[in-house]
Design a protein around this motif. Structure first.
Motif, short mmCIF file in Angstrom:
data_model
loop_
_atom_site.label_atom_id
_atom_site.label_comp_id
_atom_site.label_asym_id
_atom_site.label_seq_id
_atom_site.Cartn_x
_atom_site.Cartn_y
_atom_site.Cartn_z
N GLU A 105 0.83 -1.20 0.00
CA GLU A 105 0.00 0.00 0.00
C GLU A 105 0.87 1.26 0.00
O GLU A 105 0.57 2.24 -0.69
CB GLU A 105 -0.92 -0.01 1.23
N ILE A 106 1.94 1.24 0.78
CA ILE A 106 2.82 2.42 0.87
C ILE A 106 3.44 2.71 -0.50
O ILE A 106 3.44 3.85 -0.96
CB ILE A 106 3.93 2.20 1.93
N TRP A 107 3.93 1.65 -1.13
CA TRP A 107 4.58 1.86 -2.44
C TRP A 107 3.56 2.37 -3.47
O TRP A 107 3.88 3.24 -4.28
CB TRP A 107 5.24 0.57 -2.93
N SER A 108 2.36 1.85 -3.38
CA SER A 108 1.34 2.30 -4.32
C SER A 108 1.11 3.81 -4.17
O SER A 108 0.98 4.53 -5.16
CB SER A 108 0.06 1.50 -4.08
N VAL A 109 1.11 4.31 -2.94
CA VAL A 109 0.90 5.74 -2.72
C VAL A 109 2.12 6.57 -3.10
O VAL A 109 2.02 7.52 -3.89
CB VAL A 109 0.51 6.03 -1.24
N ILE A 110 3.28 6.22 -2.55
CA ILE A 110 4.44 7.11 -2.77
C ILE A 110 5.19 6.80 -4.06
O ILE A 110 5.81 7.67 -4.65
CB ILE A 110 5.42 7.12 -1.56
N GLY A 111 5.13 5.54 -4.50
CA GLY A 111 5.90 5.16 -5.69
C GLY A 111 5.10 5.26 -6.97
O GLY A 111 5.62 5.72 -8.00
N GLU A 112 3.85 4.84 -6.91
CA GLU A 112 3.08 4.76 -8.15
C GLU A 112 2.18 5.96 -8.38
O GLU A 112 1.91 6.33 -9.52
CB GLU A 112 2.24 3.47 -8.15
N LYS A 113 1.69 6.56 -7.27
CA LYS A 113 0.71 7.63 -7.46
C LYS A 113 1.21 9.01 -7.04
O LYS A 113 0.43 9.94 -6.91
CB LYS A 113 -0.57 7.30 -6.68
N ASN A 114 2.54 9.09 -6.81
CA ASN A 114 3.11 10.40 -6.50
C ASN A 114 2.48 11.05 -5.26
O ASN A 114 2.33 12.26 -5.18
CB ASN A 114 2.93 11.31 -7.71
N GLY A 115 2.08 10.20 -4.29
CA GLY A 115 1.39 10.70 -3.11
C GLY A 115 2.32 11.30 -2.06
O GLY A 115 3.53 11.36 -2.25
N HIS A 116 1.71 11.73 -0.96
CA HIS A 116 2.47 12.37 0.13
C HIS A 116 2.46 11.49 1.38
O HIS A 116 1.51 10.74 1.61
CB HIS A 116 1.82 13.71 0.51
N ILE A 117 3.50 11.63 2.20
CA ILE A 117 3.50 10.96 3.50
C ILE A 117 3.84 11.96 4.60
O ILE A 117 4.69 12.84 4.42
CB ILE A 117 4.43 9.73 3.51
N ASP A 142 11.24 14.69 0.06
CA ASP A 142 11.40 15.73 1.07
C ASP A 142 11.46 17.10 0.41
O ASP A 142 10.71 18.02 0.77
CB ASP A 142 12.68 15.42 1.87
N THR A 143 12.32 17.25 -0.61
CA THR A 143 12.47 18.56 -1.25
C THR A 143 11.20 18.94 -2.02
O THR A 143 10.90 20.12 -2.16
CB THR A 143 13.68 18.60 -2.19
N GLN A 144 10.46 17.93 -2.49
CA GLN A 144 9.21 18.23 -3.19
C GLN A 144 8.05 18.45 -2.22
O GLN A 144 6.90 18.57 -2.64
CB GLN A 144 8.84 17.07 -4.13
N LYS A 145 8.37 18.44 -0.93
CA LYS A 145 7.37 18.60 0.14
C LYS A 145 6.32 17.50 0.09
O LYS A 145 5.15 17.71 0.42
CB LYS A 145 6.69 19.99 0.06
N ARG A 146 6.74 16.32 -0.34
CA ARG A 146 5.84 15.17 -0.35
C ARG A 146 6.12 14.28 0.86
O ARG A 146 5.49 13.25 1.05
CB ARG A 146 6.00 14.37 -1.64
N TYR A 147 7.12 14.66 1.64
CA TYR A 147 7.49 13.89 2.83
C TYR A 147 7.72 14.91 3.94
O TYR A 147 8.73 15.61 3.94
CB TYR A 147 8.76 13.09 2.52
N SER A 148 6.75 15.08 4.84
CA SER A 148 6.87 16.13 5.85
C SER A 148 6.70 15.57 7.24
O SER A 148 5.91 14.64 7.45
CB SER A 148 5.79 17.21 5.70
N SER A 149 7.41 16.17 8.17
CA SER A 149 7.18 15.75 9.55
C SER A 149 6.99 16.94 10.47
O SER A 149 7.51 18.03 10.23
CB SER A 149 8.32 14.86 10.03
N ASP A 150 6.21 16.72 11.49
CA ASP A 150 5.92 17.71 12.52
C ASP A 150 6.13 16.94 13.82
O ASP A 150 5.22 16.30 14.33
CB ASP A 150 4.45 18.15 12.36
N VAL A 151 7.38 16.92 14.27
CA VAL A 151 7.69 16.11 15.45
C VAL A 151 8.23 16.96 16.58
O VAL A 151 8.80 18.02 16.36
CB VAL A 151 8.73 14.99 15.14
N TRP A 152 8.01 16.51 17.78
CA TRP A 152 8.55 17.21 18.94
C TRP A 152 9.10 16.17 19.91
O TRP A 152 8.74 14.98 19.82
CB TRP A 152 7.48 18.07 19.60
N SER A 153 9.99 16.61 20.78
CA SER A 153 10.53 15.64 21.74
C SER A 153 10.72 16.33 23.08
O SER A 153 10.55 17.52 23.19
CB SER A 153 11.86 15.09 21.27
#
Ligand code: FMN
Length: 619
Positions: free
Chosen positions: A556-568, A608-619
């Motif tokens: 499922e992950i590959w289908s979203v990020i690899g095949e359909k140009n999706g975001h995570i 990441d550079t295409q802003k298709r991989y973003s994180s909002d993390v805190w510690s």
């Protein structure tokens, strides 16, 4: 403009240095005050080495003047710079760093040193300081001492004093300064007590403008927060949970405030009155005394440490941080006020850079988690003058929360989702998170409970086209921004738009305990908006987390990020989660995309550079 080049402007730090006989300038890039505090300490210490120093905010200086620093003999510029987000400078250092990047100034003759403030749990660790240190050299400046890097995930105070201990001898070597002067503590601010202060002239908690809480004027920002009524405050955890998680809705109707799903909400908290009163008792001061603290350095752009005049009570309640572990320089200055020699020695030892001193600080302050009130309680002979204490304590900072609503569904309210912080320290005390404990008591009422807030724009955004599929990984309160995202996708779908897969990975301990927004999520699942994957870590013998679910859903992950140009998207407070997710993604891309590890890493980097991989993390 040409003008500023000819006539030294207000912002001429060179002019200020010259007219006040100084040779050291310490610039800071700081968002929450640590970098600013470190800069202040360095500037102050310069006097010991016959280098009179000055702190400067790059945003208020003509930084182009660095090319003229060499006109001041034996001069030195130090930079204390924090890194944020994706390796970005702080707001106040943005322009300076752009100038370094885009310009080609000739910095020959400029002597400099850089100390960076960062956090190793972030991918772009200390990138700003590393860049500036390198770039200054590239432009011809002379590095007087090696770059220092502070890690706020470990002990940044320790990193700083360790660096500083070697920095000063290197500076002395470089400039041929012999022997350090006396290590005397000099007060930075002068106290004035107001006997008949006019009430309308006295600050009562405003961040900048006097009476800004009485006559509110938009736009609202960090210096001018909006007093929002609490409209809803509801418990999200089940009765069996030992923790508490609040769903709070702030009313912004009529405020002209705007927000987007993925933005952050800043909240200015108020300190607990019992802690404030305790300080007043120990220092034997009437907390309602109205005071002004004025900087003795007339060249400084910072006239007061916090809005003045105000009462001690206001300062301790609204302006000063009384719940963090005090830094070593605070202990060092407080030591002078111990009437018992053993107490004095203990504080001085903790403030020193000797191995015993560092170990004692680590144990007695950090591990046993003492704040200023605990220190005053546990060292009864310590009776500091309250005005000096107010000068030493850092400013109380606003706290940021991921907004958990979408303005498309909730245009007049902003929602946040926050776990109430409360824990027992090794000395048997209960420590409570300043903001969440204060918010816990704020319920809808008439007149309403008002909370000072403002919206901070973020980079955390849904794809512009709803047809683009998205994967969201948000265990615990990491779910917060995704609730807004899901609301938005649900609306798009109901409006008849083509909406790509909306996939959520949520995890918590047990479904009846801390499953946040269970009914809402299940409803979105039922109506076809959401594909939901849940992990309940404590419902079976074997711990199960969202990362385990990801490992099992490579297709499922590959289908979203690899095949359909999706975001995570990844959000949460799990320290290592972002790294684990990254590693799993690399594996998915290698296996399904048939790539080598290097190619897979580059693939993720590109997302990441295409802003298709973003994180909002805190510690
Ligand atoms: N440190 C890094 O090294 N790299 C980062 O990308 C980074 N991003 C951050 C994002 C946020 C939202 C926060 C709160 C901290 C981040 N940090 C990062 C850590 C800060 O740079 C560090 O805590 C520093 O001490 C803050 O200094 P200041 O109080 O002067 O602003």
């Amino acid at each position: 403009t040409a003008y500023t080049a000819l006539v030294p402007s207000e912002n001429s730090f060179i002019k200020k240095l010259k007219t006040s006989g100084r040779s050291l300038v310490v610039f800071y890039g700081s968002q929450t005050g640590t970098g600013e505090e470190f800069a202040g300490r360095l500037a102050k210490e310069g006097i010991r080495y016959r280098m009179k120093g000055m702190v400067a905010d790059p945003e208020e200086c003509d930084m182009e003047e660095l090319v003229n620093m060499k006109s001041i003999p034996n001069s030195l510029a130090v930079f204390c710079l924090a890194t944020y987000g994706e390796g970005d400078p702080t707001d106040n250092a943005m322009e300076f760093v752009d100038w370094l990047k885009n310009g080609d100034a000739d910095l020959n003759g400029l002597n400099y040193a850089v100390f960076g403030l960062g956090n190793k749990t972030y991918e772009h660790y200390n990138e700003v300081a590393i860049y500036v240190d390198h770039r200054l050299e590239q432009l011809g400046a002379t590095r007087v001492f090696e770059l220092g890097l502070g890690d706020d995930d470990a002990n940044i105070e320790d990193d700083f004093i360790t660096w500083k201990d070697k920095f000063w001898p290197a500076v002395c070597d470089f400039f041929g300064i012999e022997g350090a002067g006396e290590d005397v503590s000099i007060r930075q601010y002068k106290l004035t007590e107001h006997v008949d202060a006019l009430p309308e002239k006295v600050y009562t908690g405003e961040i900048a403008r006097l009476h800004s809480y009485k006559n509110q004027r938009s736009p609202y920002d960090a210096k001018n927060p909006y007093l929002a009524p609490v409209k809803v405050n509801r418990e999200l955890h089940g009765p069996t949970s030992e923790r508490s998680c609040m769903h709070i809705e702030f009313d912004i109707e009529g405020s002209t405030m705007r927000y987007e799903a993925g933005d952050h909400l800043a909240v200015y908290p108020v300190n607990n009155s019992e802690l404030v009163n305790k300080i007043g008792e120990v220092c034997q001061v009437d907390l309602d005394t109205v005071i002004t603290l004025t900087n003795t350095d007339e060249e400084s752009t910072k006239k007061h440490p916090f809005p003045c005049p105000c009462s001690y009570r206001t300062a301790l309640t609204h302006y000063l941080d009384i719940t963090s572990n005090p830094r070593t320089h605070v202990l060092k200055e407080l030591a002078e006020y111990c009437s018992d020699q053993a107490d004095k020695d203990k504080l001085k030892l903790m403030a020193s850079t000797t191995p015993e001193g560092k170990a004692l600080y680590q144990q007695w302050i950090t591990q046993e988690n003492r704040n200023i009130v605990h220190i005053l309680e546990d060292i009864p002979s310590l009776k500091p003058p309250l005005d000096h204490l107010c000068e030493l304590l850092p400013r109380l900072q606003c706290r940021y929360y991921s907004i958990s609503s979408s303005p498309k569904l909730h245009p007049t309210t902003i929602h946040i989702t926050a776990v109430v912080v409360e824990y027992k320290t090794p000395t048997g005390r209960i420590n409570r998170g300043v903001t969440t404990t204060w918010l816990k008591e704020k319920h809808p009422s008439d007149p309403p409970c008002l909370v000072p807030i403002f919206v901070r724009k973020s980079q955390f955004r849904l794809p512009t086209r709803p047809a683009t599929p998205v994967i969201m990984v948000g265990p615990g309160t990491g779910l917060a921004p995704f609730r807004g995202f899901i609301q938005e996708r649900d609306i798009a779908r109901k409006e008849g738009k083509e909406v790509g897969d909306t996939i959520l990975y949520f995890g918590c301990r047990r479904r009846h305990e801390d499953y946040l927004y269970k009914e809402e999520l299940e409803e979105f699942e039922k109506n076809g908006t959401l594909k939901l994957h849940t992990a309940f870590s404590r419902e079976q013998a074997q711990k199960e987390y969202v990362t385990h679910l990801l490992e099992n859903n490579k297709e499922e992950i590959w289908s979203v990020i690899g095949e359909k140009n999706g975001h995570i998207y990844i959000c949460g407070d799990a320290r290592n989660m972002a790294r684990d997710v990254h590693n799993i993604l690399v594996k998915v891309v290698m296996e399904r995309g048939k790539m080598t590890e290097m190619e897979a890493t580059a693939f993720i980097k590109k997302m990441d550079t295409q802003k298709r991989y973003s994180s909002d993390v805190w510690s």
